[in-house]
Design a protein around this motif. Structure first.
Motif: not given
Length: 580
Positions: A271-272, A386-390, A398-403, A415-417
């Motif tokens: 996310s950040l 930024v929108t680069d990752g999306a 697929g995307a692996i989101v780090i928290v 917001g990230a999802l």
């Protein structure tokens, strides 16, 4: 919330609760010690009738006195009773002021009146109580007196003092033990209230349960917190027996069961910033390579690249140069760590990173790498700034989101999802980093490492053994450079000698021999890759060694195996083939 949630809140905020309780006790103690001690003395008066010889008369007299006793108790605070006492004892006060220190009560269905006096002087309190009892007797005789037939006066009611007040030995107030107990209870209640309020208002994600309550995406890993993470970011390489390294191996196992269709590429984002996505990507790539997978690691963070810095490799030329056609992928994709791990740094920071990552050339590059590698990992920028990752996530499996536990809040993760859902990208899973291993928010792994032979060098290993373990963790150096005349990267039909380059080791900082980097040839993009445009653009394609060119037809495509074989590295079969 469940009972376990409340217990976790109490464990987490026990300091606040204890401090609030101590503050309550302290306030109660301070209040008690600053109060002037007050002493209470009581005198009791019995009310009866003057006459009555028969039972009927006595019963009537008792009923009469019981009806009068409540009235007499109210007379105690009147000036007719107070005045004589003030004058007799020379108190120098008013009836109203003295009445604030006096209380009179009569028990139900009795003819007893109890007069209680509170004063800072125990002797004076007893004197005032006895004087008020005597003054009340005189006042009642005067009020209730009637004139008889012979002209004399008498009262049908008689008051007798049955208990004289004596000076008390102990103060009645302040009651220090009671005040301290009340202060402790009030402080405890306030502490628990503050703890629950903090938990309700805290929106940060601290445990995997918080993630499960927010989204139905699978949790594929929980990386243990390491206070020395900045000193040793590549924990799988530096200390493979640590709990944090085991977390990455567990994440590697879960990654193999994700449903991403036939794709083998993943974008790892967050996310950040500062949530640990780059170190997670690198350690996961190392863990996959240790399991025998052929891994391609791409630094697609074209704004703040970190992969080259962490791995200790040259990052001045990389993905940006490949995407703009300045160089070929084989010139900049570097093997690392003696594993089947190949790294493509970010290169120079471009002015249009989003456009480059969303270009058809980037899609063609991912397709080529997915064809020749088991897993392709892309370290992408965070999603909210930024929108680069999306954009990149839509082009991969697929995307692996780090928290980050304790740093990312629910709104940021949502917001990230949402950003990924907006572009139609698939969220393969969520991984938590910086998960505490102790305390109320700790993540339970379910088994002890000691039972499986894992050890902690800092606590349970002697200096000599720890030193041996550290030496074993370092990558081995090549014994001798490539002999002259060996096959180097093929840039034309004629083989040429490529120099052996020395690069610093990621773990020890010493120089190590590195085989020549694989060269690439170029092929025209097909109509599907260019969207119907002409084939003037070129996508990266591995080049053939001269011997392989002689054995194969001119139009057969080559794979990454040819590049690795040409560089003398391990192939899919796990053995190193000699140069042609």
């Amino acid at each position: 919330m469940e009972l376990t949630d409340y217990i976790r809140i109490l464990r987490k905020n026990w300091v606040i609760i204890v401090v609030a309780t101590l503050v309550g006790i302290g306030v109660a103690a301070a209040w008690s010690l600053t109060r002037t001690p007050q002493y209470e003395a009581s005198s009791t008066v019995f009310v009866s009738t003057q006459s009555g010889s028969t039972i009927q008369e006595l019963q009537q007299g008792s009923t009469f006195t019981q009806s009068r006793v409540q009235t007499y108790s109210q007379l105690v605070k009147t000036p007719i009773v107070m005045g004589p006492v003030i004058a007799e004892l020379e108190l120098g006060t008013t009836a109203e002021a003295l009445g604030a220190q006096v209380s009179a009560s009569a028990a139900l269905n009795t003819t007893l009146i109890t007069i209680t006096v509170t004063n800072s002087d125990p002797v004076k309190s007893a004197e005032i109580a006895n004087a008020l009892a005597a003054s009340l007797t005189s006042a009642v005789d005067q009020i209730e007196s009637v004139t008889n037939a012979d002209g004399s006066t008498s009262s049908p009611v008689r008051l007798s003092r049955v208990k004289d007040a004596i000076p008390p030995l102990e103060a009645s107030s302040p009651n220090v033990p009671l005040n301290l107990a009340l202060g402790a209870l009030v402080g405890l209640a306030l502490g628990i209230g503050v703890a629950v309020l903090r938990a309700v208002l805290d929106t940060r994600i601290r445990t995997p349960r918080d993630v499960e309550a927010l989204t139905e995406r699978p949790m594929i890993g929980a990386i243990a917190f390491d206070p020395k993470a900045k000193e040793r970011p590549l924990i799988v390489h530096a200390d493979p027996l640590s709990p944090r390294a085991e977390s990455f191996r567990a994440m590697r196992t879960n990654l193999q069961f994700l449903d991403v269709g036939e794709r083998s590429s993943f974008v790892i984002t967050s996310s950040l910033p500062t949530e640990g996505k780059s170190t997670t990507t690198i350690n996961l790539a190392i863990a996959l390579a240790d399991a025998g997978k052929r891994v391609a690691l791409l630094d697609t963070d074209l704004r703040k690249p970190k992969v080259a810095e962490y791995l200790g490799i040259e990052g001045g030329v990389g993905l940006t140069d490949v995407l703009i056609g300045r160089t070929r992928i084989g010139d900049v994709m570097l093997p690392w760590g003696g594993r089947q791990l190949y790294v493509l740094p970010a290169g120079k920071i471009p002015p249009n990173p989003s456009e480059l990552l969303g270009s058809e050339r980037m899609r063609a590059l991912l397709e080529v790498l997915e064809r020749d590698f088991d897993v392709v990992l892309c370290d992408a920028p965070p999603l909210l700034p930024v929108t680069d990752g999306a954009i990149l996530a839509k082009a991969t499996g697929g995307a692996i989101v780090i928290v980050a536990a304790g740093k990312t809040n629910r709104q940021q993760l949502s917001g990230a999802l949402d950003a990924l859902d907006t572009v139609g990208a698939h969220v393969a899973g969520i991984a938590m980093t910086m998960v505490p291993t102790r305390g109320p928010d700790s993540y339970a792994y379910g088994y002890g490492y000691g039972a499986y032979g894992y050890v902690d060098d800092s606590k349970n290993v002697k200096d000599g053994k720890a030193e041996k373990h550290n030496k074993a963790a370092k990558p081995t150096k090549q014994s001798k450079p490539q002999e002259p005349g060996g096959a180097g990267p093929v840039r034309s039909s004629t083989p040429s000698q490529a120099p052996v380059v020395e690069r610093p080791s990621a773990s020890s900082g010493t120089a190590r021999r590195e085989e020549p980097r694989p060269a690439v040839a170029e092929r025209p993009l097909t109509g599907s890759e260019t969207g119907g445009r002409d084939d003037t653009q070129w996508a990266p394609q591995p080049a053939q060694p001269a011997a392989t060119q002689a054995a194969s037809s001119g139009n057969d495509p080559l794979t990454i195996d040819d590049i690795i074989r040409q560089a003398g590295g391990p192939t899919r079969t796990g053995r190193s083939e000699p140069p042609s």
